[in-house]
Design an enzyme around this catalytic site. Structure first.
Site, PDB file in Angstrom:
ATOM      1  N   SER A  46       0.810  -1.233   0.000  1.00 19.89           N
ATOM      2  CA  SER A  46       0.000   0.000   0.000  1.00 19.89           C
ATOM      3  C   SER A  46       0.833   1.269   0.000  1.00 19.89           C
ATOM      4  O   SER A  46       0.416   2.307   0.536  1.00 19.89           O
ATOM      5  CB  SER A  46      -0.958   0.032   1.201  1.00 19.89           C
ATOM      6  OG  SER A  46      -1.701  -1.153   1.249  1.00 19.89           O
ATOM      7  N   ARG A  47       2.035   1.181  -0.563  1.00 20.66           N
ATOM      8  CA  ARG A  47       2.956   2.317  -0.657  1.00 20.66           C
ATOM      9  C   ARG A  47       3.380   2.862   0.706  1.00 20.66           C
ATOM     10  O   ARG A  47       3.819   4.004   0.816  1.00 20.66           O
ATOM     11  CB  ARG A  47       2.329   3.473  -1.465  1.00 20.66           C
ATOM     12  CG  ARG A  47       1.831   3.087  -2.842  1.00 20.66           C
ATOM     13  CD  ARG A  47       2.943   3.204  -3.875  1.00 20.66           C
ATOM     14  NE  ARG A  47       2.434   3.091  -5.221  1.00 20.66           N
ATOM     15  CZ  ARG A  47       2.281   1.947  -5.868  1.00 20.66           C
ATOM     16  NH1 ARG A  47       2.588   0.797  -5.281  1.00 20.66           N
ATOM     17  NH2 ARG A  47       1.843   1.942  -7.101  1.00 20.66           N
ATOM     18  N   LEU A  48       3.214   2.047   1.756  1.00 18.84           N
ATOM     19  CA  LEU A  48       3.597   2.517   3.093  1.00 18.84           C
ATOM     20  C   LEU A  48       5.032   2.064   3.369  1.00 18.84           C
ATOM     21  O   LEU A  48       5.304   1.264   4.260  1.00 18.84           O
ATOM     22  CB  LEU A  48       2.613   1.997   4.150  1.00 18.84           C
ATOM     23  CG  LEU A  48       1.185   2.496   3.914  1.00 18.84           C
ATOM     24  CD1 LEU A  48       0.201   1.850   4.879  1.00 18.84           C
ATOM     25  CD2 LEU A  48       1.128   4.025   4.048  1.00 18.84           C
ATOM     26  N   HIS A  49       5.910   2.586   2.533  1.00 16.06           N
ATOM     27  CA  HIS A  49       7.299   2.129   2.553  1.00 16.06           C
ATOM     28  C   HIS A  49       8.052   2.630   3.773  1.00 16.06           C
ATOM     29  O   HIS A  49       7.689   3.636   4.370  1.00 16.06           O
ATOM     30  CB  HIS A  49       8.009   2.620   1.281  1.00 16.06           C
ATOM     31  CG  HIS A  49       7.210   2.440   0.045  1.00 16.06           C
ATOM     32  ND1 HIS A  49       6.762   1.207  -0.359  1.00 16.06           N
ATOM     33  CD2 HIS A  49       6.753   3.331  -0.878  1.00 16.06           C
ATOM     34  CE1 HIS A  49       6.067   1.350  -1.488  1.00 16.06           C
ATOM     35  NE2 HIS A  49       6.042   2.634  -1.808  1.00 16.06           N
TER      36      HIS A  49
END
Ligand code: FMN
Length: 217
Positions: free
Chosen positions: A195-198
């Protein structure tokens, strides 16, 4: 990296990654973390994991990037070798600020490094130069890196000339060729997540110690 991990990476690509972030404590040092990630990149089967983008800036502020190979790294910095007459070297002579970038896609990782350069010693450059194959040593003499060819066969003719010149004995290190050591001030480790929560783990040098913090992805 096991076959299972590779498959997981492929299947999760773009979604976030299979690999857990290594244990990071407030005491973690960026070089140790770099060493670990670099080792894992080497084990992953990626072709040329040591290739990195190098960005420099012209006198009028125009940035430019190109790939080079990381040849050495330690507490003193990250070293690559090149022609001192090249565009990148000319820009570094004027402005010694530089940025490096590694991207290991199958691991969904990137590392950004910013700092200043200094030339590696002649002795160190000699040692590396003579570890290269004969053709590359001759090639270093033949190439006026980043200059326009004066006529179409110029490079071919120069290779022929230097092959003959250095057909016997050791090829000397050209005075216009050597290494740049990047002394880092900022290093950022980026780990892809779902979820692009890098994760972005950053280290900034203040005086002589590294401050650690995280950034929003
Ligand atoms: C994977 C890869 C690795 C490279 N490694 C080097 C290197 O270690 N040193 C180098 O001078 N050029 C290397 N090159 C060529 C550079 O990208 C570039 O074309 C050259 O250094 C001239 O750049 P400049 O005109 O901006 O100085 C490499 C290119 C690629 C694609």
């Amino acid at each position: 990296m096991t076959l299972y991990e590779k498959l997981r990476c492929l299947l999760t690509f773009g979604q976030g990654v299979a690999l857990p972030l290594p244990e990071i404590s407030p005491e973690t040092q960026p070089l140790a973390l770099f060493e670990q990630w670099f080792k894992e990149a080497n084990q992953s089967g990626i072709l040329l994991p040591e290739s990195m983008s190098v960005s420099t800036c012209s006198a009028d502020g125009q940035p430019s990037s190109r790939m080079v190979l990381l040849k050495e790294y330690d507490q003193d910095g990250f070293v690559f070798y090149t022609n001192f007459g090249s565009r990148k070297s000319q820009e570094l002579e004027y402005n010694n600020k530089i940025s490096l970038l590694f991207h290991w896609n199958v691991l969904q990782r990137q590392i950004r490094i910013e700092g200043k350069v200094e030339r590696v010693s002649q002795a160190q450059a000699e040692q590396y130069f003579h570890s290269r194959d004969h053709g590359s040593q001759v090639g270093a003499w033949a190439s006026k890196q980043s200059e326009k060819l004066a006529y179409p066969d110029e490079l071919k003719e120069r290779v022929k000339h230097f092959k003959t010149k250095f057909s016997q004995g050791e090829v000397p290190l050209p005075e216009f060729w050597g290494g740049w050591r990047v002394k880092p001030r900022y290093i950022e480790f980026w780990q892809g997540r779902a979820s692009r929560l890098h994760d972005r783990i950053c280290f900034e040098k203040q005086d002589d110690s590294w401050q650690q913090f995280k950034l929003h992805p």
